[in-house]
Scaffold this motif. Structure first.
Motif, PDB file in Angstrom:
ATOM      1  N   TRP A  46       1.323  -0.900   0.026  1.00 26.60           N
ATOM      2  CA  TRP A  46       0.227  -0.069   0.081  1.00 26.60           C
ATOM      3  C   TRP A  46       0.664   1.455   0.074  1.00 26.60           C
ATOM      4  CZ3 TRP A  46       0.687   3.294   4.349  1.00 26.60           C
ATOM      5  CH2 TRP A  46       1.145   2.586   5.512  1.00 26.60           C
ATOM      6  N   THR A  47       0.010   2.658  -0.277  1.00 20.89           N
ATOM      7  CA  THR A  47       0.746   3.403   0.098  1.00 20.89           C
ATOM      8  C   THR A  47      -0.312   4.451   0.045  1.00 20.89           C
ATOM      9  OG1 THR A  47       2.607   5.106  -1.735  1.00 20.89           O
ATOM     10  CG2 THR A  47       0.575   3.848  -3.182  1.00 20.89           C
ATOM     11  N   ARG A  48       0.207   6.129   0.627  1.00 19.42           N
ATOM     12  CA  ARG A  48      -1.125   6.305   1.161  1.00 19.42           C
ATOM     13  C   ARG A  48      -0.243   7.989   0.797  1.00 19.42           C
ATOM     14  NH1 ARG A  48      -1.263   5.584   6.880  1.00 19.42           N
ATOM     15  NH2 ARG A  48      -3.179   4.454   6.447  1.00 19.42           N
ATOM     16  N   ARG A  49      -1.485   8.994   0.589  1.00 22.78           N
ATOM     17  CA  ARG A  49      -1.338  10.468   0.608  1.00 22.78           C
ATOM     18  C   ARG A  49      -2.199  10.737   0.729  1.00 22.78           C
ATOM     19  NH1 ARG A  49       2.842   7.975  -0.121  1.00 22.78           N
ATOM     20  NH2 ARG A  49       4.741   9.220  -2.006  1.00 22.78           N
ATOM     21  N   ALA A  50      -1.680  12.632   0.824  1.00 26.86           N
ATOM     22  CA  ALA A  50      -3.188  13.777   1.451  1.00 26.86           C
ATOM     23  C   ALA A  50      -3.816  13.877   0.891  1.00 26.86           C
ATOM     24  CB  ALA A  50      -2.526  14.603   2.480  1.00 26.86           C
ATOM     25  N   VAL A  51      -4.676  14.309   0.147  1.00 28.75           N
ATOM     26  CA  VAL A  51      -5.859  15.287  -0.653  1.00 28.75           C
ATOM     27  C   VAL A  51      -6.440  15.728  -0.618  1.00 28.75           C
ATOM     28  CG1 VAL A  51      -5.760  12.886  -1.469  1.00 28.75           C
ATOM     29  CG2 VAL A  51      -7.283  13.382  -0.202  1.00 28.75           C
ATOM     30  N   PRO A  52      -7.431  16.522  -1.142  1.00 26.38           N
ATOM     31  CA  PRO A  52      -7.429  18.206  -0.348  1.00 26.38           C
ATOM     32  C   PRO A  52      -8.904  18.017   0.425  1.00 26.38           C
ATOM     33  CG  PRO A  52      -6.920  18.515  -2.800  1.00 26.38           C
ATOM     34  CD  PRO A  52      -6.869  17.270  -2.411  1.00 26.38           C
ATOM     35  N   SER A  53      -9.642  17.294   0.232  1.00 24.72           N
ATOM     36  CA  SER A  53     -11.305  16.526   0.919  1.00 24.72           C
ATOM     37  C   SER A  53     -11.397  15.341   0.332  1.00 24.72           C
ATOM     38  CB  SER A  53     -12.008  17.514  -0.266  1.00 24.72           C
ATOM     39  OG  SER A  53     -12.096  17.295  -1.418  1.00 24.72           O
ATOM     40  N   ARG A  54     -12.096  14.878   1.261  1.00 24.70           N
ATOM     41  CA  ARG A  54     -12.915  13.328   0.685  1.00 24.70           C
ATOM     42  C   ARG A  54     -13.350  13.400  -0.548  1.00 24.70           C
ATOM     43  NH1 ARG A  54     -18.044  10.548   0.851  1.00 24.70           N
ATOM     44  NH2 ARG A  54     -18.234   8.784   1.623  1.00 24.70           N
ATOM     45  N   ASP A  55     -14.517  14.440  -1.212  1.00 20.89           N
ATOM     46  CA  ASP A  55     -14.725  14.698  -2.449  1.00 20.89           C
ATOM     47  C   ASP A  55     -13.503  14.525  -3.830  1.00 20.89           C
ATOM     48  OD1 ASP A  55     -16.928  14.285  -1.963  1.00 20.89           O
ATOM     49  OD2 ASP A  55     -17.836  16.573  -2.007  1.00 20.89           O
ATOM     50  N   ALA A  56     -12.486  14.977  -3.714  1.00 19.51           N
ATOM     51  CA  ALA A  56     -11.188  15.146  -4.320  1.00 19.51           C
ATOM     52  C   ALA A  56     -10.472  13.372  -4.092  1.00 19.51           C
ATOM     53  CB  ALA A  56     -10.007  15.270  -3.845  1.00 19.51           C
ATOM     54  N   GLY A  57     -10.644  12.701  -2.885  1.00 19.28           N
ATOM     55  CA  GLY A  57      -9.858  11.811  -2.824  1.00 19.28           C
ATOM     56  C   GLY A  57     -10.564  10.356  -3.598  1.00 19.28           C
ATOM     57  N   PHE A  58     -12.212  10.382  -4.192  1.00 13.50           N
ATOM     58  CA  PHE A  58     -13.077   9.492  -4.610  1.00 13.50           C
ATOM     59  C   PHE A  58     -12.622  10.202  -5.735  1.00 13.50           C
ATOM     60  CE2 PHE A  58     -14.921   8.801  -0.561  1.00 13.50           C
ATOM     61  CZ  PHE A  58     -15.431   7.581  -0.735  1.00 13.50           C
ATOM     62  N   GLU A  59     -12.744  11.250  -6.266  1.00 13.99           N
ATOM     63  CA  GLU A  59     -12.653  11.580  -7.763  1.00 13.99           C
ATOM     64  C   GLU A  59     -11.325  10.928  -8.257  1.00 13.99           C
ATOM     65  OE1 GLU A  59     -12.894  15.501  -8.221  1.00 13.99           O
ATOM     66  OE2 GLU A  59     -14.873  15.998  -7.266  1.00 13.99           O
ATOM     67  N   LEU A  60     -10.049  11.069  -7.925  1.00 13.17           N
ATOM     68  CA  LEU A  60      -9.396  10.663  -8.122  1.00 13.17           C
ATOM     69  C   LEU A  60      -8.454   9.257  -8.014  1.00 13.17           C
ATOM     70  CD1 LEU A  60      -5.987  11.358  -8.014  1.00 13.17           C
ATOM     71  CD2 LEU A  60      -5.492  10.949  -5.881  1.00 13.17           C
ATOM     72  N   GLY A  61     -10.158   8.474  -7.443  1.00  9.28           N
ATOM     73  CA  GLY A  61      -9.649   6.606  -7.304  1.00  9.28           C
ATOM     74  C   GLY A  61     -10.511   6.377  -8.995  1.00  9.28           C
ATOM     75  N   ARG A  62     -11.469   7.352  -9.466  1.00  7.12           N
ATOM     76  CA  ARG A  62     -12.294   7.176 -10.612  1.00  7.12           C
ATOM     77  C   ARG A  62     -11.527   7.364 -11.689  1.00  7.12           C
ATOM     78  NH1 ARG A  62     -16.712   9.179  -6.919  1.00  7.12           N
ATOM     79  NH2 ARG A  62     -16.724  10.899  -7.841  1.00  7.12           N
ATOM     80  N   ALA A  63     -10.903   8.651 -11.225  1.00  7.57           N
ATOM     81  CA  ALA A  63      -9.850   9.037 -12.520  1.00  7.57           C
ATOM     82  C   ALA A  63      -8.724   7.709 -12.567  1.00  7.57           C
ATOM     83  CB  ALA A  63      -9.290  10.309 -12.101  1.00  7.57           C
TER      84      ALA A  63
END
Length: 90
Positions: A46-63
């Motif tokens: 695994w790897t972990r990174r900070a994102v600006p928001s919950r929505d941004a995290g979901f958008e990134l995964g979908r992208a």
């Protein structure tokens, strides 16, 4: 804390493209950390990174074209704990 979204995306993209069965888990912010996205591969690496928001995290995964989950709803997969255990045993 400033998050360099381009660097985060590059790192996570690289991880997702170089491993099989990668899934994203969005983690809520805590008193000591920002909202994060953790990518977990088929073998538990695994790897972990900070994102600006919950929505941004979901958008990134979908992208990235991978499944995205809210860790509060799903928990962490056992393969992650197993990978951590193997790393400690070395």
């Amino acid at each position: 804390m400033s998050i360099d979204v381009a660097k985060v995306r590059t790192h996570l993209e690289s991880f997702a493209q170089s491993r099989r069965g990668v899934e994203a888990y969005v983690e809520p912010p805590t008193n000591v950390s920002a909202t994060t996205v953790i990518l977990i591969a088929h073998d538990g690496e695994w790897t972990r990174r900070a994102v600006p928001s919950r929505d941004a995290g979901f958008e990134l995964g979908r992208a990235l074209g991978i499944p995205v989950y809210d860790v509060h709803q799903t928990g962490y997969p056992s393969r992650m704990r197993e990978w951590n255990s193997r790393q400690r045993k070395g």
